[in-house]
Design a protein around this motif. Structure first.
Motif, PDB file in Angstrom:
ATOM      1  N   GLN A  25       0.630  -1.623  -0.065  1.00 16.48           N
ATOM      2  CA  GLN A  25      -0.452  -0.388   0.257  1.00 16.48           C
ATOM      3  C   GLN A  25       0.548   1.111  -0.375  1.00 16.48           C
ATOM      4  O   GLN A  25       0.302   2.341  -0.221  1.00 16.48           O
ATOM      5  CB  GLN A  25      -0.759   0.226   1.145  1.00 16.48           C
ATOM      6  CG  GLN A  25      -1.960  -1.043   1.171  1.00 16.48           C
ATOM      7  CD  GLN A  25      -3.123  -1.208   2.376  1.00 16.48           C
ATOM      8  OE1 GLN A  25      -2.592  -1.990   2.996  1.00 16.48           O
ATOM      9  NE2 GLN A  25      -3.816  -0.503   2.552  1.00 16.48           N
ATOM     10  N   TYR A 308     -12.770  -1.096  12.439  1.00 18.53           N
ATOM     11  CA  TYR A 308     -13.221  -0.238  12.418  1.00 18.53           C
ATOM     12  C   TYR A 308     -14.969  -0.046  12.156  1.00 18.53           C
ATOM     13  O   TYR A 308     -15.747   1.035  12.300  1.00 18.53           O
ATOM     14  CB  TYR A 308     -13.191  -0.620  10.331  1.00 18.53           C
ATOM     15  CG  TYR A 308     -11.867  -0.518   9.901  1.00 18.53           C
ATOM     16  CD1 TYR A 308     -11.310   0.751  10.083  1.00 18.53           C
ATOM     17  CD2 TYR A 308     -11.108  -1.209  10.095  1.00 18.53           C
ATOM     18  CE1 TYR A 308      -9.851   0.185   9.489  1.00 18.53           C
ATOM     19  CE2 TYR A 308      -9.392  -1.801   9.422  1.00 18.53           C
ATOM     20  CZ  TYR A 308      -9.210  -0.314   9.298  1.00 18.53           C
ATOM     21  OH  TYR A 308      -7.932  -0.159   9.116  1.00 18.53           O
ATOM     22  N   TRP A 357     -18.690  -0.019   4.099  1.00 20.13           N
ATOM     23  CA  TRP A 357     -18.557  -0.450   4.893  1.00 20.13           C
ATOM     24  C   TRP A 357     -18.414   0.233   6.340  1.00 20.13           C
ATOM     25  O   TRP A 357     -18.112  -0.549   7.427  1.00 20.13           O
ATOM     26  CB  TRP A 357     -17.744  -1.906   4.551  1.00 20.13           C
ATOM     27  CG  TRP A 357     -16.695  -1.567   4.735  1.00 20.13           C
ATOM     28  CD1 TRP A 357     -16.166  -1.455   2.958  1.00 20.13           C
ATOM     29  CD2 TRP A 357     -15.096  -1.049   5.341  1.00 20.13           C
ATOM     30  NE1 TRP A 357     -14.800  -1.537   2.733  1.00 20.13           N
ATOM     31  CE2 TRP A 357     -14.287  -0.593   4.188  1.00 20.13           C
ATOM     32  CE3 TRP A 357     -14.844  -1.128   6.444  1.00 20.13           C
ATOM     33  CZ2 TRP A 357     -13.339  -0.601   4.697  1.00 20.13           C
ATOM     34  CZ3 TRP A 357     -13.731  -0.693   6.863  1.00 20.13           C
ATOM     35  CH2 TRP A 357     -12.576  -0.816   6.263  1.00 20.13           C
ATOM     36  N   GLU A 387      -5.602  -1.765  14.067  1.00 19.41           N
ATOM     37  CA  GLU A 387      -6.026  -0.971  12.886  1.00 19.41           C
ATOM     38  C   GLU A 387      -7.232  -0.339  13.527  1.00 19.41           C
ATOM     39  O   GLU A 387      -8.384  -1.019  13.689  1.00 19.41           O
ATOM     40  CB  GLU A 387      -6.160  -1.704  11.591  1.00 19.41           C
ATOM     41  CG  GLU A 387      -4.869  -2.050  11.236  1.00 19.41           C
ATOM     42  CD  GLU A 387      -5.536  -2.446   9.779  1.00 19.41           C
ATOM     43  OE1 GLU A 387      -6.117  -2.577   9.202  1.00 19.41           O
ATOM     44  OE2 GLU A 387      -4.281  -3.351   9.278  1.00 19.41           O
ATOM     45  N   TRP A 434      -4.869   3.583  11.423  1.00 16.42           N
ATOM     46  CA  TRP A 434      -4.792   2.901  10.030  1.00 16.42           C
ATOM     47  C   TRP A 434      -5.258   4.440   9.576  1.00 16.42           C
ATOM     48  O   TRP A 434      -6.556   4.671   9.563  1.00 16.42           O
ATOM     49  CB  TRP A 434      -5.542   2.073   9.863  1.00 16.42           C
ATOM     50  CG  TRP A 434      -5.285   1.260   8.071  1.00 16.42           C
ATOM     51  CD1 TRP A 434      -6.533   2.368   7.001  1.00 16.42           C
ATOM     52  CD2 TRP A 434      -4.071   0.665   8.058  1.00 16.42           C
ATOM     53  NE1 TRP A 434      -5.556   1.959   6.254  1.00 16.42           N
ATOM     54  CE2 TRP A 434      -4.165   1.157   6.030  1.00 16.42           C
ATOM     55  CE3 TRP A 434      -3.292  -0.028   7.511  1.00 16.42           C
ATOM     56  CZ2 TRP A 434      -3.451   0.019   5.643  1.00 16.42           C
ATOM     57  CZ3 TRP A 434      -2.510  -0.886   7.680  1.00 16.42           C
ATOM     58  CH2 TRP A 434      -2.591  -0.237   5.908  1.00 16.42           C
ATOM     59  N   GLU A 441      -5.621   1.809  -1.351  1.00 17.72           N
ATOM     60  CA  GLU A 441      -6.749   0.975  -0.791  1.00 17.72           C
ATOM     61  C   GLU A 441      -6.931   0.201  -1.613  1.00 17.72           C
ATOM     62  O   GLU A 441      -8.489   0.069  -1.850  1.00 17.72           O
ATOM     63  CB  GLU A 441      -7.988   2.474   0.055  1.00 17.72           C
ATOM     64  CG  GLU A 441      -8.895   1.792   0.621  1.00 17.72           C
ATOM     65  CD  GLU A 441      -8.082   1.214   2.180  1.00 17.72           C
ATOM     66  OE1 GLU A 441      -7.312   1.285   2.309  1.00 17.72           O
ATOM     67  OE2 GLU A 441      -9.297  -0.132   2.047  1.00 17.72           O
TER      68      GLU A 441
HETATM   69  C1  GCO Z   1      -7.498  -3.663   5.906  1.00 16.67           C
HETATM   70  C2  GCO Z   1      -6.087  -3.719   5.388  1.00 16.67           C
HETATM   71  C3  GCO Z   1      -6.218  -2.966   5.235  1.00 16.67           C
HETATM   72  C4  GCO Z   1      -6.810  -1.666   4.633  1.00 16.67           C
HETATM   73  C5  GCO Z   1      -7.314  -0.927   5.770  1.00 16.67           C
HETATM   74  C6  GCO Z   1      -8.588  -0.108   5.115  1.00 16.67           C
HETATM   75  O1  GCO Z   1      -8.280  -4.328   6.819  1.00 16.67           O
HETATM   76  O2  GCO Z   1      -7.914  -3.674   4.069  1.00 16.67           O
HETATM   77  O3  GCO Z   1      -5.583  -4.320   6.877  1.00 16.67           O
HETATM   78  O4  GCO Z   1      -4.613  -2.901   4.274  1.00 16.67           O
HETATM   79  O5  GCO Z   1      -5.972  -0.554   4.535  1.00 16.67           O
HETATM   80  O6  GCO Z   1      -7.841  -1.603   6.792  1.00 16.67           O
HETATM   81  O7  GCO Z   1      -9.453  -0.485   4.689  1.00 16.67           O
END
Ligand code: GCO
Length: 482
Positions: A25, A308, A357, A387, A434, A441
């Motif tokens: 990334q 998240y 999401w 994250e 994160w 992305e």
């Molecule tokens: C994921 C990965 C990251 C993403 C982040 C945002 O969770 O998909 O660990 O590489 O970029 O989460 O989607």
């Protein structure tokens, strides 16, 4: 609006504040110094696969700007930095020949971090499988457990004298479901459920062999964990019935989607697949050997998780199905109220990030900590948020600043949830936002911006966003003012 009162009782003294990235990334330089191609180099060349036709060829050009990027981290006051190693920089053909220049890059990065007083957290696998291994079946081939162990041995021997914190795999559910079953991530396969289940098992096996290999290769005692994905389950209101329903919803395999958390974490932390899995998958289920489960079930040192968003849950009117008692039957610790959980969809207008999401669900961190601690940690393993972050369409304003107020509010609310967990006595070890900077992305290209640092991709100019300045304050007072 705070969801609980500010408390002075918070994070332990040795808790680390960090930010995270992943090799594909941010690094760019896909062929530099002998690097071999990965499945993401292949995927990003496939027509129509990535929004805007983007690739990671340049990304944040971090491979060439590494020192300046570490200086940026220092200016934000980061105490820890989570990054991943590109397997095909180390093994251009996936296995066999080692490319010393690849190892040298990561040694230089680690040295730079340590000189800046920043603790390195290394992820071995964040989705960029060497293309050569894909040609040998990749995660479909059981041999990947030994390819991964060899890779872990090599990296552990090169960095283990200076790196204390390790993660084997990042979000195995995402790279298997999106990459092998749905085909929107690399390598873009659309396998059946039973073939995908083989891949699930091989990733878990690789986690086990990789953990064993790291422990053997690193000279001192290191801390090893994982960075799994998954929505939190949040009780709609905090009644015992709803709490039990959320716990049940989180820890039950309820369909064949392969997203359910216990499918991935029960083998790792409990040494067995969920009891309901054979019934849920029927003839598609495989019967793992005891030896495999033993390999997968390695002692770990922390419970990492990416977080998240979350789903609200309440106790429904129906009783829970007899085979779905994942929560209470395995050390869930709650009252067996016995109602079937009901997931409650957010209304259409519920706040999200640029990606749909990413629904605002601030209690997610608290409930993940609480439920993971109950089922997997039992107060003995620290919870590490590997994250947590927010994507918004940030730009540099007329005043030269990036005013990302929504990100600040999002992080603030989630961190309050994490602090609540700490205040209730759940062991916590660290938090990784994160991401350090805007980056590639995956299938969404460069539009979703997750960074504390804004990157103007054509010029590679970095600008600290308001959130980076806010986070610097949070770090400097150790979360006291959250
Ligand atoms: C994921 C990965 C990251 C993403 C982040 C945002 O969770 O998909 O660990 O590489 O970029 O989460 O989607």
């Amino acid at each position: 609006m705070p969801t609980f009162p500010t408390t002075a009782k918070g994070f332990p003294a040795n808790f680390l504040w960090g930010a995270a990235t992943a090799a594909y990334q941010i690094e760019g330089s896909p062929t530099a110094d002998g690097k071999g191609p990965s499945i993401w180099d292949m995927m990003s060349r496939k027509e129509g696969a990535i929004a805007g036709g983007a690739t990671g060829d340049i990304a944040c050009d971090h491979y060439r700007r590494m020192k300046a990027d570490v200086a940026l981290m220092k200016s934000i006051g980061l105490q820890a930095y989570r990054f991943s190693i590109s397997w095909s920089r180390i093994f251009p053909e996936g296995s066999g020949r080692i490319n010393q220049a690849g190892l040298d890059f990561y040694r230089a990065l680690v040295d730079e971090l340590l000189a800046a007083g920043i603790e390195p957290f290394v992820t071995l696998y964040h989705w960029d499988l060497p293309l050569a291994l894909h040609h040998r079946g990749g995660w479909m081939n059981r041999e990947i457990a030994s390819w991964f162990a060899d890779y872990a041995t090599t990296v552990g021997a090169a960095l283990g004298d200076r790196v204390n914190w390790w993660m084997t795999l990042n979000e195995p559910s995402v790279f298997i479901v999106c990459g092998y079953r749905d085909g929107n991530h690399a390598p873009g396969l659309k396998l059946s459920v039973s073939e995908s289940l083989r891949c699930v098992h091989h990733t878990l096996l690789a986690h086990g062999t990789g953990t064993q290999a790291l422990r053997a290769a690193c000279p001192g005692s290191v801390k090893i964990g994982m960075a799994p994905a998954g929505y939190a389950k949040i009780p709609d209101t905090e009644t015992p019935e709803n709490i039990e329903a959320a716990r049940r919803s989180l820890f039950t395999v309820s369909g064949q989607s392969l997203w359910d958390i216990p499918l991935w974490l029960d083998p790792v932390y409990l040494g067995r697949y969920p009891v309901e899995a054979p019934a849920v998958f029927g003839p598609k289920w495989h019967n793992p050997s005891d030896a495999d489960l033993k390999t997968i079930h390695q002692p770990l040192d922390f419970i990492g998780f990416n977080c998240y968003s979350g789903v609200r849950v309440r106790a429904g009117a129906q009783p829970a199905p007899a085979n779905g008692a994942g929560a209470t039957s395995l050390g869930g610790g709650g009252t067996a109220v016995g109602a079937a959980p009901e997931d409650l969809p957010y209304p259409h207008e519920h706040p999200t990030g640029q990606l749909s999401w990413l629904m605002l669900a601030p209690d997610a961190l608290y409930w993940k900590c609480r439920f993971y601690n109950e089922r997997y940690g039992h107060g003995k393993l620290p919870l590490v948020v590997t994250e947590n972050g927010f994507c918004s369409g940030d730009w540099v304003g007329l005043d030269g600043c990036v005013h990302d107020g929504a990100r600040i509010d999002y992080l603030h609310r989630y961190l309050r949830g994490f602090k609540r967990a700490a205040a209730e006595g759940i062991p916590t070890g660290g938090y990784f936002q994160w991401s350090l900077m805007d980056n590639f992305e995956w299938a969404e290209g460069y539009k979703p911006r997750f960074g504390l640092v804004h990157v103007d991709f054509p010029t590679q100019t970095r600008t600290l966003k308001d959130s980076a300045l806010w986070y610097r304050e949070v770090i400097s007072n150790h979360g006291h003012d959250l």
